[in-house]
Design an enzyme around this catalytic site. Structure first.
Site, PDB file in Angstrom:
ATOM      1  N   SER A 122       0.809  -1.228   0.000  1.00 27.38           N
ATOM      2  CA  SER A 122       0.000   0.000   0.000  1.00 27.38           C
ATOM      3  C   SER A 122       0.837   1.270   0.000  1.00 27.38           C
ATOM      4  CB  SER A 122      -0.874  -0.010   1.255  1.00 27.38           C
ATOM      5  OG  SER A 122      -1.452   1.253   1.452  1.00 27.38           O
ATOM      6  N   GLU A 124       0.127   3.663   1.717  1.00 33.67           N
ATOM      7  CA  GLU A 124       0.166   4.110   3.116  1.00 33.67           C
ATOM      8  C   GLU A 124       1.566   3.919   3.700  1.00 33.67           C
ATOM      9  OE1 GLU A 124      -2.044   5.315   5.804  1.00 33.67           O
ATOM     10  OE2 GLU A 124      -2.859   6.147   3.981  1.00 33.67           O
ATOM     11  N   TYR A 146      -1.725   0.049  10.702  1.00 33.97           N
ATOM     12  CA  TYR A 146      -1.990  -0.592   9.398  1.00 33.97           C
ATOM     13  C   TYR A 146      -0.766  -0.463   8.490  1.00 33.97           C
ATOM     14  CZ  TYR A 146      -3.712  -0.946   4.576  1.00 33.97           C
ATOM     15  OH  TYR A 146      -3.859  -1.274   3.245  1.00 33.97           O
TER      16      TYR A 146
END
Ligand code: NAP
Ligand code: GDD
Length: 319
Positions: A122, A124, A146
């Site tokens: 990801s 992120e 996460y």
């Protein structure tokens, strides 16, 4: 013999688009559902129950499915929720990747066929970004449990590639949305609210940080990139993104604009939707994927927003 694919997280947004794509290409698609899914105990042909927090039956599933390709989509994928459930998120989203990789290693060691592995990494992971746009060479600075879990999964994928020769690739995907997007993610939360407000059933929409910027693409385009990665002779890691960035505020403008309403009359800022640490801006550079995979996104931002609003309006009118 058709090619066989096994998808963890098959019931999620990407799992569903990927199933359609692979089926259209003639694949026999097998899927893994978490044990809390409805119809428990009766998953049916080519569907198996497994939880990435457990993993004890992954090897047995591999032996039944004998996949040529395994796409690891399963995750606790909500960033805000990961602050409330950090250990669970680390277990499923992080160590879960290791459980899948280790099952593949054991499967191949016992004489199983080679399994090409895709890890849903990801954007992120870039978190507090070191540079913009972000590429495969941008250092990671994860800003949530996460994102930390995804960094762990990313590196385990590379470790299994380098240590055991697994055909294992990371797709570093920037945000991708669709009418199938989970309702707790900001885009879908907005488009569902737009439909309810248009129909006079709701007045206010409460949001957190509307100045955050994301590189939003269409999930249907992005699953094609996943498939392309596993068709390469050599495994590798790729950024998948549109190259554009828009704020949540801009998303609001376009989404409410689709139904001729001024968003400013309906949106309220509510601190409960703020995160302890925010990722302020994401914008990816997918040049490597363009060059090596021949991939490029097809659906532009405005069209994506309109597609989601129209879908949610239709759903709302039918209910
Ligand atoms: P999603 O809609 O949240 O789907 C996640 C899937 O994982 C669902 O099928 C879910 O099952 C399953 N799952 C959750 N916990 C599990 C567990 N403990 N064991 C087994 N399965 C479990 O996510 P998505 O948007 O399709 O994204 C797919 C993957 O890409 C995720 O790994 C996500 O982190 C990653 N990713 C997404 C984006 C994006 O913008 N969408 C960007 C980069 C990376 P239930 O449906 O039953 O909950
Ligand atoms: N969910 C949510 N709800 N987000 C809000 C809200 C709200 O009410 N208000 C503002 N936001 C802001 C968030 O703070 C964030 O900056 C941005 O909207 C996007 O939030 P999400 O849609 O929840 O997505 P995300 O960027 O945190 O994470 C998604 O994309 C990642 C890829 O970059 C998820 O799909 C992750 O699984 C994925 O890895």
């Amino acid at each position: 013999m058709p090619k066989r694919a096994l998808i963890t997280g098959i019931s999620g947004q990407d799992g569903r688009y990927l199933t359609e794509l692979l089926t259209s290409k003639g694949y026999e698609v097998h899927g893994i559902l978490p044990c809390r899914a409805p119809g428990i105990g009766e998953a049916g042909e080519r569907l198996y129950y497994a939880d990435l927090a457990d993993g004890s039956n992954l090897l047995s599933i591999l032996e039944q499915a004998q996949p040529d390709e395994l796409y690891n989509m399963a995750a606790q994928s909500h960033v805000k929720l990961s602050f409330d459930l950090p250990v669970y998120t680390a277990d499923v989203t992080g160590v879960g990747v290791l459980r899948v990789l280790e099952a593949i290693r054991q499967y191949e060691k016992r004489g199983g066929n080679q399994v090409r592995f895709y890890q849903a990494s990801s954007s992120e992971m870039f978190g507090k970004v070191a540079e913009t746009p972000q590429t495969e060479r941008t250092p990671f600075h994860p800003r949530s449990p996460y994102a930390c879990a995804k960094v762990y999964g990313y590196w385990q994928t590379i470790n299994y590639r380098e240590s055991y020769g697994l055909h294992a690739s990371n797709g570093i995907l920037f945000n991708h949305e669709s009418p199938r997007r989970g309702e707790a993610f900001v885009t879908r939360k907005i488009t569902r609210a737009v439909a309810q407000i248009k129909l006079g059933r709701q007045d206010k929409l409460k949001l957190g940080n509307i100045d955050a910027r994301r590189d939003w693409g269409f999930a249907g385009d992005y699953v094609e990139a996943m498939w392309l990665m596993l068709q390469q002779s050599q495994p590798d890691d790729y950024v998948i993104a549109t190259g554009e960035t828009h704020s949540v505020r801009e998303f609001l403008e376009v989404a409410f604009g689709c139904v001729g309403i001024d968003w400013q009359n309906h949106v309220e800022i509510d601190p409960q939707f703020m995160r302890p640490a925010e990722v302020d801006i994401l914008r990816g550079d997918a040049s490597k994927a363009r060059k090596q995979l021949g991939w490029s996104p097809r659906v532009p931002f405005e069209e994506l927003v309109r597609m989601m609003v129209e879908h949610d309006l239709k759903l709302a009118m039918a209910s």
